[in-house]
Design a protein around this motif. Structure first.
Motif, PDB file in Angstrom:
ATOM      1  N   ASP A 175      22.711 -42.414  31.624  1.00 33.41           N
ATOM      2  CA  ASP A 175      23.257 -43.523  30.846  1.00 33.41           C
ATOM      3  C   ASP A 175      24.775 -43.445  30.713  1.00 33.41           C
ATOM      4  O   ASP A 175      25.395 -44.261  30.040  1.00 33.41           O
ATOM      5  N   GLY A 176      25.401 -42.436  31.348  1.00 37.67           N
ATOM      6  CA  GLY A 176      26.857 -42.330  31.334  1.00 37.67           C
ATOM      7  C   GLY A 176      27.442 -41.831  30.034  1.00 37.67           C
ATOM      8  O   GLY A 176      28.670 -41.800  29.868  1.00 37.67           O
ATOM      9  N   ALA A 177      26.606 -41.445  29.084  1.00 36.00           N
ATOM     10  CA  ALA A 177      27.110 -41.034  27.770  1.00 36.00           C
ATOM     11  C   ALA A 177      27.450 -39.559  27.705  1.00 36.00           C
ATOM     12  O   ALA A 177      27.941 -39.099  26.693  1.00 36.00           O
ATOM     13  N   ASP A 178      27.185 -38.831  28.767  1.00 38.58           N
ATOM     14  CA  ASP A 178      27.404 -37.395  28.719  1.00 38.58           C
ATOM     15  C   ASP A 178      28.329 -36.951  29.826  1.00 38.58           C
ATOM     16  O   ASP A 178      28.814 -37.747  30.628  1.00 38.58           O
ATOM     17  N   SER A 179      28.575 -35.637  29.892  1.00 37.31           N
ATOM     18  CA  SER A 179      29.478 -35.074  30.892  1.00 37.31           C
ATOM     19  C   SER A 179      28.937 -33.737  31.349  1.00 37.31           C
ATOM     20  O   SER A 179      28.068 -33.138  30.701  1.00 37.31           O
ATOM     21  N   GLN A 180      29.465 -33.236  32.471  1.00 34.62           N
ATOM     22  CA  GLN A 180      29.057 -31.923  32.949  1.00 34.62           C
ATOM     23  C   GLN A 180      29.430 -30.843  31.947  1.00 34.62           C
ATOM     24  O   GLN A 180      28.679 -29.880  31.770  1.00 34.62           O
ATOM     25  N   GLU A 181      30.584 -30.999  31.288  1.00 32.19           N
ATOM     26  CA  GLU A 181      30.972 -30.011  30.277  1.00 32.19           C
ATOM     27  C   GLU A 181      29.953 -29.956  29.149  1.00 32.19           C
ATOM     28  O   GLU A 181      29.585 -28.873  28.676  1.00 32.19           O
ATOM     29  N   ASN A 182      29.471 -31.120  28.698  1.00 32.48           N
ATOM     30  CA  ASN A 182      28.460 -31.125  27.643  1.00 32.48           C
ATOM     31  C   ASN A 182      27.159 -30.489  28.109  1.00 32.48           C
ATOM     32  O   ASN A 182      26.456 -29.842  27.321  1.00 32.48           O
ATOM     33  N   LEU A 246      28.902 -14.695  24.603  1.00 32.02           N
ATOM     34  CA  LEU A 246      28.686 -15.758  25.578  1.00 32.02           C
ATOM     35  C   LEU A 246      28.186 -17.025  24.889  1.00 32.02           C
ATOM     36  O   LEU A 246      28.690 -18.129  25.119  1.00 32.02           O
ATOM     37  N   THR A 247      27.198 -16.868  24.026  1.00 34.45           N
ATOM     38  CA  THR A 247      26.623 -18.024  23.341  1.00 34.45           C
ATOM     39  C   THR A 247      27.657 -18.724  22.476  1.00 34.45           C
ATOM     40  O   THR A 247      27.804 -19.952  22.523  1.00 34.45           O
ATOM     41  N   MET A 248      28.395 -17.964  21.685  1.00 33.53           N
ATOM     42  CA  MET A 248      29.368 -18.564  20.778  1.00 33.53           C
ATOM     43  C   MET A 248      30.544 -19.176  21.536  1.00 33.53           C
ATOM     44  O   MET A 248      31.093 -20.201  21.123  1.00 33.53           O
ATOM     45  N   ASP A 249      30.944 -18.574  22.659  1.00 31.52           N
ATOM     46  CA  ASP A 249      32.030 -19.158  23.456  1.00 31.52           C
ATOM     47  C   ASP A 249      31.609 -20.502  24.042  1.00 31.52           C
ATOM     48  O   ASP A 249      32.411 -21.447  24.102  1.00 31.52           O
ATOM     49  N   GLU A 254      37.003 -25.034  21.219  1.00 27.71           N
ATOM     50  CA  GLU A 254      38.367 -24.589  21.496  1.00 27.71           C
ATOM     51  C   GLU A 254      38.449 -23.731  22.764  1.00 27.71           C
ATOM     52  O   GLU A 254      39.544 -23.433  23.246  1.00 27.71           O
ATOM     53  N   ILE A 255      37.301 -23.299  23.292  1.00 27.75           N
ATOM     54  CA  ILE A 255      37.270 -22.457  24.493  1.00 27.75           C
ATOM     55  C   ILE A 255      36.712 -23.266  25.644  1.00 27.75           C
ATOM     56  O   ILE A 255      35.594 -23.770  25.572  1.00 27.75           O
ATOM     57  N   ALA A 256      37.490 -23.395  26.702  1.00 27.43           N
ATOM     58  CA  ALA A 256      37.038 -24.158  27.874  1.00 27.43           C
ATOM     59  C   ALA A 256      35.855 -23.444  28.520  1.00 27.43           C
ATOM     60  O   ALA A 256      35.940 -22.249  28.818  1.00 27.43           O
ATOM     61  N   PRO A 257      34.748 -24.130  28.739  1.00 31.29           N
ATOM     62  CA  PRO A 257      33.583 -23.470  29.336  1.00 31.29           C
ATOM     63  C   PRO A 257      33.773 -23.272  30.828  1.00 31.29           C
ATOM     64  O   PRO A 257      34.560 -23.973  31.464  1.00 31.29           O
ATOM     65  N   PRO A 258      33.062 -22.328  31.437  1.00 25.63           N
ATOM     66  CA  PRO A 258      33.106 -22.168  32.895  1.00 25.63           C
ATOM     67  C   PRO A 258      32.347 -23.300  33.555  1.00 25.63           C
ATOM     68  O   PRO A 258      31.627 -24.062  32.891  1.00 25.63           O
ATOM     69  N   SER A 259      32.477 -23.414  34.857  1.00 31.28           N
ATOM     70  CA  SER A 259      31.644 -24.375  35.582  1.00 31.28           C
ATOM     71  C   SER A 259      30.200 -23.878  35.583  1.00 31.28           C
ATOM     72  O   SER A 259      29.930 -22.702  35.322  1.00 31.28           O
ATOM     73  N   SER A 372      34.140 -12.326  31.927  1.00 27.54           N
ATOM     74  CA  SER A 372      32.789 -11.792  31.741  1.00 27.54           C
ATOM     75  C   SER A 372      32.477 -11.693  30.264  1.00 27.54           C
ATOM     76  O   SER A 372      33.301 -11.251  29.472  1.00 27.54           O
ATOM     77  N   HIS A 373      31.269 -12.132  29.899  1.00 27.78           N
ATOM     78  CA  HIS A 373      30.829 -12.012  28.513  1.00 27.78           C
ATOM     79  C   HIS A 373      29.999 -10.747  28.287  1.00 27.78           C
ATOM     80  O   HIS A 373      29.678 -10.407  27.162  1.00 27.78           O
ATOM     81  N   THR A 374      29.650 -10.072  29.363  1.00 31.38           N
ATOM     82  CA  THR A 374      28.841  -8.866  29.206  1.00 31.38           C
ATOM     83  C   THR A 374      29.676  -7.698  28.733  1.00 31.38           C
ATOM     84  O   THR A 374      29.218  -6.858  27.991  1.00 31.38           O
ATOM     85  N   ARG A 375      30.939  -7.637  29.209  1.00 31.31           N
ATOM     86  CA  ARG A 375      31.845  -6.539  28.865  1.00 31.31           C
ATOM     87  C   ARG A 375      31.174  -5.192  29.128  1.00 31.31           C
ATOM     88  O   ARG A 375      31.298  -4.250  28.342  1.00 31.31           O
ATOM     89  N   ASP A 376      30.457  -5.113  30.264  1.00 30.17           N
ATOM     90  CA  ASP A 376      29.749  -3.888  30.604  1.00 30.17           C
ATOM     91  C   ASP A 376      30.473  -3.069  31.674  1.00 30.17           C
ATOM     92  O   ASP A 376      29.911  -2.126  32.218  1.00 30.17           O
ATOM     93  N   GLU A 377      31.735  -3.437  31.974  1.00 25.72           N
ATOM     94  CA  GLU A 377      32.512  -2.683  32.957  1.00 25.72           C
ATOM     95  C   GLU A 377      33.754  -2.072  32.322  1.00 25.72           C
ATOM     96  O   GLU A 377      34.760  -1.858  32.993  1.00 25.72           O
ATOM     97  N   LEU A 378      33.706  -1.798  31.028  1.00 30.05           N
ATOM     98  CA  LEU A 378      34.906  -1.359  30.306  1.00 30.05           C
ATOM     99  C   LEU A 378      35.003   0.148  30.139  1.00 30.05           C
ATOM    100  O   LEU A 378      36.049   0.650  29.721  1.00 30.05           O
ATOM    101  N   ASP A 379      33.935   0.872  30.427  1.00 25.41           N
ATOM    102  CA  ASP A 379      33.931   2.312  30.185  1.00 25.41           C
ATOM    103  C   ASP A 379      34.782   3.067  31.206  1.00 25.41           C
ATOM    104  O   ASP A 379      35.042   2.587  32.306  1.00 25.41           O
ATOM    105  N   ASP A 380      35.194   4.268  30.836  1.00 28.62           N
ATOM    106  CA  ASP A 380      35.892   5.228  31.703  1.00 28.62           C
ATOM    107  C   ASP A 380      37.355   4.878  31.963  1.00 28.62           C
ATOM    108  O   ASP A 380      37.969   5.436  32.875  1.00 28.62           O
ATOM    109  N   ALA A 381      37.944   3.993  31.164  1.00 33.89           N
ATOM    110  CA  ALA A 381      39.361   3.673  31.368  1.00 33.89           C
ATOM    111  C   ALA A 381      40.230   4.908  31.216  1.00 33.89           C
ATOM    112  O   ALA A 381      41.229   5.085  31.931  1.00 33.89           O
TER     113      ALA A 381
END
Length: 519
Positions: A175-182, A246-249, A254-259, A372-381
């Protein structure tokens, strides 16, 4: 046995839809589709029937509207558009017919229940199941969006789970009322509902129905006095931080979503069988790890910062001691020059010796992963600055050189503790072929998903880049020595990886050691 209607489901108190010449069980439409059982009516005036394709002998769902013509245009257009997209996570559309006095769409019949019913009956889902459903929905949307179309009707009532476990998205609108972002933000709503049993968008949609059963409204999300919704982790225990972020973003305007394809790739990377070991080097996924074994990224970063700060103080004290010893030696042997001579009181004709270049101490270090929303590659810095090239930090293994084509890159952020003149930065990598650049900045936005996004925006710009990339490459060693301003002081540096080399499993790199030279 559940099917989703094309529009909003009628309220329990709504009268039945009365139509002239309503279909009856046993009637055959278009000389092919036999009506077997009336499932439900919806508030848009459509009737959902279970039927049989008498030619192919397969069950079908038949969605009828009385009358046809102009009033059925949107329903028929949506069906035609949906029939062009074939995907395992989309309900198949077989036929769309307008007979003027009535119109109907014939689509795949799904034995199962909607996500709305599943959560209403059984309660919120575990994070692994919620991730799998989110992945299926995002994958379906990626297929729809690739054609330039919009689904426009993503919510718990249009997400179907078959008895065999297949997840499908049904009942697109045009119906044209929505968008890919929505559409993409709606995935955040689906995840929020799956994890909490609450709907984050105010009044809950009443799509989806079970024949013969009452339907309670979906409860609204828990909100504070200002109307802000509570995060999933605040509603129930056991939701991992990365899934909460991830869910809250996705819900945050205010946060642009990914494709949709990027979102599907990220959720797909997490939605793997328990016996797969694709992410072994990154440690267990947050939702499969023992809670007692899951480190707090903030606590870990804070602990490292304290330890590195003490190491920095010891390094400064040691340098001071060496200077003092050298100065004492100068009194006994005039042939020995001091390490550094103070400028105060020096004869006008005697040039001041420049400060000695040395390895600079690092006060804090962390991995930056803005996409990334997992933040599972942060260890061992901390292994990147431990003085040993035998151990370091490594990325996950990706399916393409540019981080699986859904990340802009990853980086190692360094805090020197205070401003210094920097001469060079050397990075020792685990393999040849990586592409990297060096940036500087002036802020520390903190260790979090939003902090990494801000740091990337602030640092990764042309004006903040040191040189044009790496100035010298010796095998797997990158040395940045050109581009530092001798009249400028630096405190924060970002070693930014943009492309990974291949190995026998995919694309991956390790950063074994980073050394900063300066004064």
């Amino acid at each position: 046995m559940t099917q989703v209607g094309e529009g909003q489901e009628a309220e329990e108190s709504a009268p039945p839809v009365m139509t002239f010449g309503a279909p009856t069980a046993g009637e055959i439409l278009a000389e092919r589709y036999e009506l077997v059982e009336h499932i439900n009516n919806d508030s848009a005036g459509r009737l959902v029937w279970r039927g049989v394709d008498v030619v192919l002998r397969r069950p079908v769902a038949v969605v009828l509207r009385y009358p046809g013509g102009d009033s059925a245009t949107e329903m028929l257009q949506a069906a035609v558009a949906a029939s062009r997209v074939i995907h395992p996570n989309l309900v198949g559309v077989y036929d769309a017919i307008d007979e003027a006095d009535r119109a109907y769409v014939v689509r795949e019949w799904v034995d199962g229940q909607s996500l709305r019913e599943m959560v209403t009956v059984d309660g919120p889902l575990d994070p692994a199941r919620a991730t799998a459903i989110g992945n299926a929905v995002a994958s379906a949307l990626a297929a729809v969006h690739a054609t330039g179309m919009v689904h426009g009707n993503v919510h718990p009532g249009t997400v179907m789970i078959s008895d065999e476990g297949r997840v499908v998205l049904a009942d697109a609108r045009t119906d044209g009322a929505d968008s890919q972002e929505n559409d993409i933000r709606a995935v955040g709503g689906v995840l929020y509902f799956a994890l909490t049993g609450h709907w984050p968008h105010g009044e809950a949609p009443l799509h989806g129905a079970t024949a013969g059963h009452g339907r309670a409204a979906i409860p609204d999300a828990v909100r504070d006095a200002g109307g802000t919704i509570a995060a999933p982790r605040q509603v129930r225990a056991g939701v991992p931080a990365y899934l909460d972020d991830l869910t809250m973003d996705l819900l945050d305007p205010e946060i642009a979503p990914p494709s949709s394809d990027v979102l599907a790739a990220e959720l797909g990377r997490l939605d793997i069988p328990a016996d797969e070991h694709f992410l072994d080097q990154a440690g267990p996924l947050r939702f499969t790890a023992d809670p007692e074994e899951e480190p707090s990224p903030l606590a870990a970063a804070g602990g490292r910062k304290v330890a590195l700060g003490i190491a920095g103080l010891l390094a400064v004290a040691l340098v001071g001691l060496l200077i003092g010893i050298s100065a004492l030696g100068d009194d006994k042997d005039q042939k020995t020059e001091p390490v550094a001579r103070p400028t105060s009181g020096a004869p006008a004709d005697q040039p001041t010796q420049p400060a000695t270049t040395r390895k600079l101490a690092v006060e804090d270090i962390r991995i930056i992963d803005p996409d990334s929303h997992t933040r599972d590659e942060l260890d061992d810095a901390e292994k990147v600055i431990d003085g040993s090239e035998d151990e370091g930090w490594a990325t996950d293994t990706y399916t393409a050189p540019k981080f699986g084509n859904f990340k802009r890159g990853m980086g190692v952020w360094i805090d020197l503790g205070s401003e210094h003149t920097v001469k060079s930065v050397k990075a020792v990598l685990s393999a040849n072929g990586a592409t990297a650049q060096l940036y500087t900045g002036t802020t520390d936005p903190g260790s979090s998903s939003s902090g990494d996004k801000k740091l990337y925006t602030d640092y990764v710009t042309t004006k903040n880049r040191i040189g044009e990339g790496f100035a010298q490459a010796e095998g797997s060693t990158l040395i940045f020595s050109n581009g530092f301003d001798p009249d400028k002081k630096y405190r924060y540096l970002l070693f930014w990886l943009t492309e990974l080399p291949s190995n026998d499993r995919g694309y991956k790199i390790g950063v074994q050691e980073i050394t900063v030279q300066g004064s």
